[in-house]
Design an enzyme around this catalytic site. Structure first.
Site, PDB file in Angstrom:
ATOM      1  N   GLY A   1       0.810  -1.216   0.000  1.00  0.00           N
ATOM      2  CA  GLY A   1       0.000   0.000   0.000  1.00  0.00           C
ATOM      3  C   GLY A   1       0.840   1.261   0.000  1.00  0.00           C
TER       4      GLY A   1
ATOM      5  N   ILE B   1      -6.764  -3.344   1.283  1.00  0.00           N
ATOM      6  CA  ILE B   1      -8.216  -3.528   1.331  1.00  0.00           C
ATOM      7  C   ILE B   1      -8.921  -2.178   1.404  1.00  0.00           C
ATOM      8  CG2 ILE B   1      -8.138  -5.831   2.381  1.00  0.00           C
ATOM      9  CD1 ILE B   1      -9.099  -4.399   5.016  1.00  0.00           C
ATOM     10  N   ASP B   2      -8.190  -1.133   1.825  1.00  0.00           N
ATOM     11  CA  ASP B   2      -8.822   0.190   1.998  1.00  0.00           C
ATOM     12  C   ASP B   2      -9.132   0.881   0.668  1.00  0.00           C
ATOM     13  OD1 ASP B   2      -8.431  -0.299   4.648  1.00  0.00           O
ATOM     14  OD2 ASP B   2      -7.218   1.472   5.049  1.00  0.00           O
TER      15      ASP B   2
ATOM     16  N   ARG C   1      -9.704  -9.100   6.174  1.00  0.00           N
ATOM     17  CA  ARG C   1      -8.496  -9.325   5.360  1.00  0.00           C
ATOM     18  C   ARG C   1      -8.167 -10.799   5.217  1.00  0.00           C
ATOM     19  NH1 ARG C   1      -4.570  -5.056   8.112  1.00  0.00           N
ATOM     20  NH2 ARG C   1      -3.363  -6.918   8.570  1.00  0.00           N
TER      21      ARG C   1
HETATM   22  O1  F6P Z   1      -4.353  -0.602   5.509  1.00  0.00           O
HETATM   23  C1  F6P Z   1      -5.111  -1.735   5.637  1.00  0.00           C
HETATM   24  C2  F6P Z   1      -5.579  -1.901   7.055  1.00  0.00           C
HETATM   25  O2  F6P Z   1      -6.330  -3.086   7.117  1.00  0.00           O
HETATM   26  C3  F6P Z   1      -6.361  -0.712   7.633  1.00  0.00           C
HETATM   27  O3  F6P Z   1      -7.704  -0.711   7.258  1.00  0.00           O
HETATM   28  C4  F6P Z   1      -6.143  -0.895   9.106  1.00  0.00           C
HETATM   29  O4  F6P Z   1      -6.228   0.327   9.800  1.00  0.00           O
HETATM   30  C5  F6P Z   1      -4.761  -1.421   9.175  1.00  0.00           C
HETATM   31  O5  F6P Z   1      -4.492  -2.058   7.944  1.00  0.00           O
HETATM   32  C6  F6P Z   1      -4.586  -2.375  10.332  1.00  0.00           C
HETATM   33  O6  F6P Z   1      -3.296  -2.814  10.389  1.00  0.00           O
HETATM   34  P1  F6P Z   1      -2.809  -3.915  11.447  1.00  0.00           P
HETATM   35  O7  F6P Z   1      -3.201  -5.222  10.922  1.00  0.00           O
HETATM   36  O8  F6P Z   1      -1.354  -3.758  11.504  1.00  0.00           O
HETATM   37  O9  F6P Z   1      -3.457  -3.601  12.740  1.00  0.00           O
END
Ligand code: F6P
Length: 365
Positions: free
Chosen positions: A117, A141-142, A291
């Protein structure tokens, strides 16, 4: 044989393995190329002991269906800020980008394909600037990367969130409850908005539109007064009330790039109760469920196309570019251009916002 090194960076995402497979298969068919995977993003080449694995056609067979990433990932650190533990137990960050360049040369690696990303693509740009041949592949996914209509993984996240939402609707309806479903979406409300429209939510709260709890109460009470004794709210984790503050916990691990978002659904529940709502309000946070698991067909296809294109950019020496999807074509743009602005929901222009308002959905404003 020319060599390619693939890394997957940032949060995992359905379709990462399909990209890897697309690269490996097209490189094998072309001939004269060997593909390697760097374990745990660039840590595999930055750590004291190098960890890279060869990715053969046999190794990637059937991978398009598998979620996660077989070469692991991390959203901490990276070549420009590599966390190193000191003798006293404390941590410092070190710039290991030149070490990475030297090691790539020693290993005879022609090019790096970095699948990730915005954070990962900022790293791609930095590597490109120090003379490493890099091609980026947009993942998240965002769906918040510009220059591409969609990142892979987004549609799968929306599908998962919508299926969960459908299940929440039936229980909300049966118990006359107000349900708040918190979905991912750090800066962009795409997952929330798509899910709310696909699922038929009454309220959708996104980071791009600060919400006023009074407006949400009004919407809820109107529903109950009209005999619809339940109300479903979708809220993105990055949503902000009128004070502009997000809800989460500060980064704790060394090299963490972001605040850990989470809890805005609970926060909203208390705001509604404080305003005198007497209905039973429940909160469900989907978190990493969005995810996980297998990518849906759309993402498998997009990810495979991205893999093929990424290999072709390497083969043709078109470095410093990010693969993109501009319907109906797969193309590319300079990484620098892709990073200029994030891809956020435009409250004034996006037809999805118009659609939401036209079907009576409250956006909390
Ligand atoms: O950037 C994708 C994402 O799933 C965001 O929506 C979310 O804030 C972040 O990653 C969460 O990351 P982690 O899995 O490190 O908590």
């Amino acid at each position: 044989m020319k060599k390619i090194l693939i890394a997957t960076g940032g949060g995992d995402c359905p379709g990462l393995n399909a990209v890897i497979r697309g690269i490996v298969k097209s490189a094998a068919l072309e001939g004269g190329w060997q593909v390697f995977g760097c374990i745990e993003s660039f840590n595999g080449i930055l750590k004291d002991e190098i960890e890279i694995v060869e990715l053969t056609e046999e190794r990637v067979s059937g991978l398009h269906v598998k979620g996660g990433t077989i070469i692991k990932t991390t959203n901490k650190g990276g070549p420009f800020q590599f966390p190193v533990r000191q003798a006293d137990g404390s941590w410092i960050v070190e710039d290991r980008s030149q070490l990475m360049k030297k090691r790539l040369e020693e290993l005879g690696i022609e090019a790096v394909i970095n699948i990730g990303g915005d954070g990962s693509q900022a790293i791609s740009l930095g590597l490109s600037k120090i003379g490493i041949n890099v091609v980026g592949v947009p993942k998240t996914i965002d769906n918040d990367l510009s220059s591409t209509d969609f990142t892979f993984g987004f549609q799968t996240a929306v599908q998962i969130a919508t299926e969960c939402f459908d299940k929440i609707v039936t229980t909300a309806e049966s118990h006359n409850r107000v349900f708040i479903m918190e979905v991912m979406g750090r800066d962009a409300g795409w997952i929330a908005l798509h899910t709310a429209i696909a699922g038929g939510a009454e309220v959708c709260i996104i980071p791009e539109i600060p919400y006023d709890p009074h407006k949400i109460v009004e919407k809820i009470e109107t529903r109950y007064q009209h005999g619809m004794g339940f109300c479903n709210i979708v809220i993105a984790e990055g949503a902000k009330a009128l004070d502009g503050k997000v809800t989460g916990t500060d980064p704790t691990a060394i090299g963490d790039r972001h605040i850990k978002l989470g809890g805005v659904g609970e926060k909203l529940k208390h705001e509604l109760l404080d305003l005198g709502i007497e209905h039973d309000v429940r909160v469900t946070t989907l978190g990493h469920l969005q995810r996980g698991g297998t990518p849906i067909a759309f993402d498998r296809i997009l990810a495979t196309e991205f893999g093929v294109k990424a290999f072709e950019l390497v083969r043709d020496g078109k470095y410093g570019n990010l693969v993109t999807y501009r319907q109906p074509n797969i193309s590319y743009v300079p990484i620098e251009e892709a990073l200029k602005e994030p891809h956020l929901v435009n409250p004034d222009k996006d037809f999805l916002i118009h659609t939401a308002r036209r079907i009576g959905m409250s956006l909390g404003d």
